[in-house]
Design a protein around this motif. Structure first.
Motif, short mmCIF file in Angstrom:
data_model
loop_
_atom_site.label_atom_id
_atom_site.label_comp_id
_atom_site.label_asym_id
_atom_site.label_seq_id
_atom_site.Cartn_x
_atom_site.Cartn_y
_atom_site.Cartn_z
N UNK A 113 25.28 65.72 45.08
CA UNK A 113 26.60 66.34 45.17
C UNK A 113 27.73 65.39 44.88
N UNK A 114 28.98 65.90 44.97
CA UNK A 114 30.13 65.09 44.57
C UNK A 114 30.45 64.02 45.61
N UNK A 115 31.32 63.12 45.23
CA UNK A 115 31.78 62.11 46.16
C UNK A 115 30.83 60.96 46.33
N UNK A 116 29.94 60.77 45.35
CA UNK A 116 29.02 59.66 45.47
C UNK A 116 29.64 58.40 44.86
N UNK A 170 25.94 58.56 52.93
CA UNK A 170 27.03 59.52 52.79
C UNK A 170 28.25 59.11 53.62
N UNK A 205 30.07 56.56 51.84
CA UNK A 205 30.83 57.16 50.74
C UNK A 205 32.18 57.67 51.20
#
Lengths: 230, 119
Positions: free
Chosen positions: A83-86, B101, B104
Motif C-alpha cells: 500500500x501507499x506511504x512506504x 509501518x 513509515x
C-alpha cells in the motif's frame, strides 16, 4: 519513578518465578497420557519418532490449524507492508541494488546446495529420527534468506512459491480426507501400509504428511522473508 | 536436577524479556524482548516434560521399544513447543511488519512518539 515501577513489576514476577523454580520437582515417571502416546505411536502408527507421530497423526488437526496460522501471518505481513506511504522502501531501494560481498556470495554458492540436501534429509527422516516438516521447512527458508543476502537485486518467484504452497496445503487436506474415507478418521495415517519399522517407507502416511508440511512451511517462510525485502 | 536448571534458565530468560519490555523505548528492542519471553517459555515447557533419567522419545538402538515407556521423556511438551516456535516466528514477523509501518508514518522507532492510542 518509572524505572522504579518497572523494577517493582519485574521483581514481583521474579518472586513468582522463584517460587515456581524452588517448588518444582522432576517427574519420576511418565504421565498416563504421555505413556500411552509412547506406547501407541511405535505400535499402531509404526513411527519411531514419537513427537512426529503426535504432530502428524494424533494431533495432525492442530498442525493443520497451525500452518493455517502461519499462512495468516504471511498474508497479514503482506497486507500491512503493502500500500501507499512506504517511504521506507524508497530508502532501501538504492541499497537493494548494491551487490553483496565476495565472502557472502561464495559461501552462499557452497552452502545453499548443502542446506537444501540437509533440509530434504530432515524432512524425509522426520518419522525415523529427530526432525520433521517444520524443522526442514525452516532450513529451506534459511537457504532462501541466504540467497537473498547474496543476491539482493535478484527477485525470487513468489507466484511459484505461493502456488506450490497452496498445492501442498490442498494435498495435506486430501490426505486427511483419504484417512477419513479409508481408515475411518480425518487425518488418520493408517490407510497406507505401516511397513517395516524404522525404514524410510514406513509409518503409513506420516512421511507423506511430513513432506507436504515441509514444502508448505518452506514456501510460506520464504514468501514471508521476501515480503520484508520488497 | 537437570530439569530444575533448565527450568530456571527459561524463567530467567522470561524475566530478562519482561525487563526489556517495560524499560526499553525502542520498538525493535521491545520486539526482541517479546521474542525472549517466548523463547524462555519454550525452554520452560520442554523442562517440564523431562522425566528423571529419560532420553529423547525416539525408538532406536539406544531406546528399545520395550524400555520406551520407562526411559523416554514426555513427548507432548516437545510436540507443543514445535508448534509454539512456529507460531512465535509468525507473531514476530507480524510485529516487525507493524514496526516498519510505524517507522513509515513517524520516521522514528521510539514508542514515546506514538501517543495516539495512549490513555
Amino acid at each position: 519513578m518509572q524505572r522504579i515501577l518497572s523494577a517493582a513489576v519485574v521483581i514481583l514476577f521474579a518472586m513468582i518465578f522463584a517460587s515456581i523454580a524452588i517448588g518444582y520437582s522432576e517427574q519420576q515417571a511418565l504421565r498416563p497420557l504421555a505413556e500411552s502416546y509412547v506406547k501407541l505411536v511405535p505400535h499402531d502408527l509404526g513411527a519411531p519418532n514419537v513427537v512426529s507421530g503426535i504432530l502428524l497423526a494424533f494431533r495432525a488437526f492442530d498442525t493443520l490449524g497451525e500452518v493455517t496460522a502461519l499462512f495468516m501471518a504471511a498474508v497479514g505481513v503482506g497486507m500491512v507492508l503493502r500500500g501507499p506511504g512506504r517511504a521506507f522502501s524508497s530508502d532501501v531501494g538504492d541499497e537493494a541494488g548494491s551487490p553483496a560481498s565476495e565472502i557472502v556470495r561464495t559461501s552462499a554458492q557452497i552452502l545453499i546446495p548443502i542446506m537444501s540436501i540437509f533440509a530434504a534429509y530432515i524432512i524425509l527422516n522426520g518419522h525415523i529420527s529427530a526432525g520433521g516438516g517444520f524443522q526442514g521447512g525452516a532450513i529451506i527458508a534459511s537457504a532462501t534468506l541466504l540467497f537473498m543476502l547474496a543476491r539482493p537485486a535478484r527477485p525470487i518467484n513468489v507466484a511459484f512459491l505461493s502456488i506450490t504452497e497452496s498445492i501442498a496445503g490442498v494435498l495435506f487436506v486430501l490426505v486427511g480426507v483419504a484417512g477419513l474415507v479409508f481408515a475411518g478418521r480425518f487425518l488418520d495415517t493408517r490407510f497406507l501400509p505401516v511397513g517395516e519399522f524404522g525404514t524410510l517407507f514406513s509409518a503409513g502416511a506420516i512421511p507423506v504428511l511430513s513432506v507436504l508440511l515441509g514444502v508448505k512451511v518452506g514456501c510460506e517462510l520464504s514468501v514471508l522473508v521476501d515480503r520484508f525485502r520488497s | 536436577m537437570i530439569a530444575s536448571v533448565v527450568l530456571s534458565t527459561g524463567l530467567a530468560l522470561m524475566l530478562v524479556g519482561f525487563w526489556g519490555v517495560v524499560t526499553h523505548r525502542n520498538i525493535l528492542r521491545i520486539i526482541i524482548s517479546l521474542s525472549l519471553i517466548g523463547t524462555g517459555s519454550h525452554i520452560l515447557i520442554v523442562a517440564i516434560g523431562f522425566v528423571r533419567g529419560g532420553t529423547a522419545p525416539i525408538i532406536d538402538r539406544a531406546l528399545p521399544i520395550a524400555e520406551a515407556p520407562l526411559r523416554a521423556v514426555d513427548p507432548i511438551p516437545s510436540a507443543l513447543v514445535v508448534t509454539a516456535i512456529v507460531i512465535g516466528l509468525a507473531v514476530t514477523a507480524v510485529l516487525l511488519a507493524y514496526a516498519i509501518r510505524l517507522y513509515d508514518t513517524k520516521r522514528t522507532l521510539s514508542i514515546n512518539s506514538f501517543t495516539e492510542s495512549k490513555w
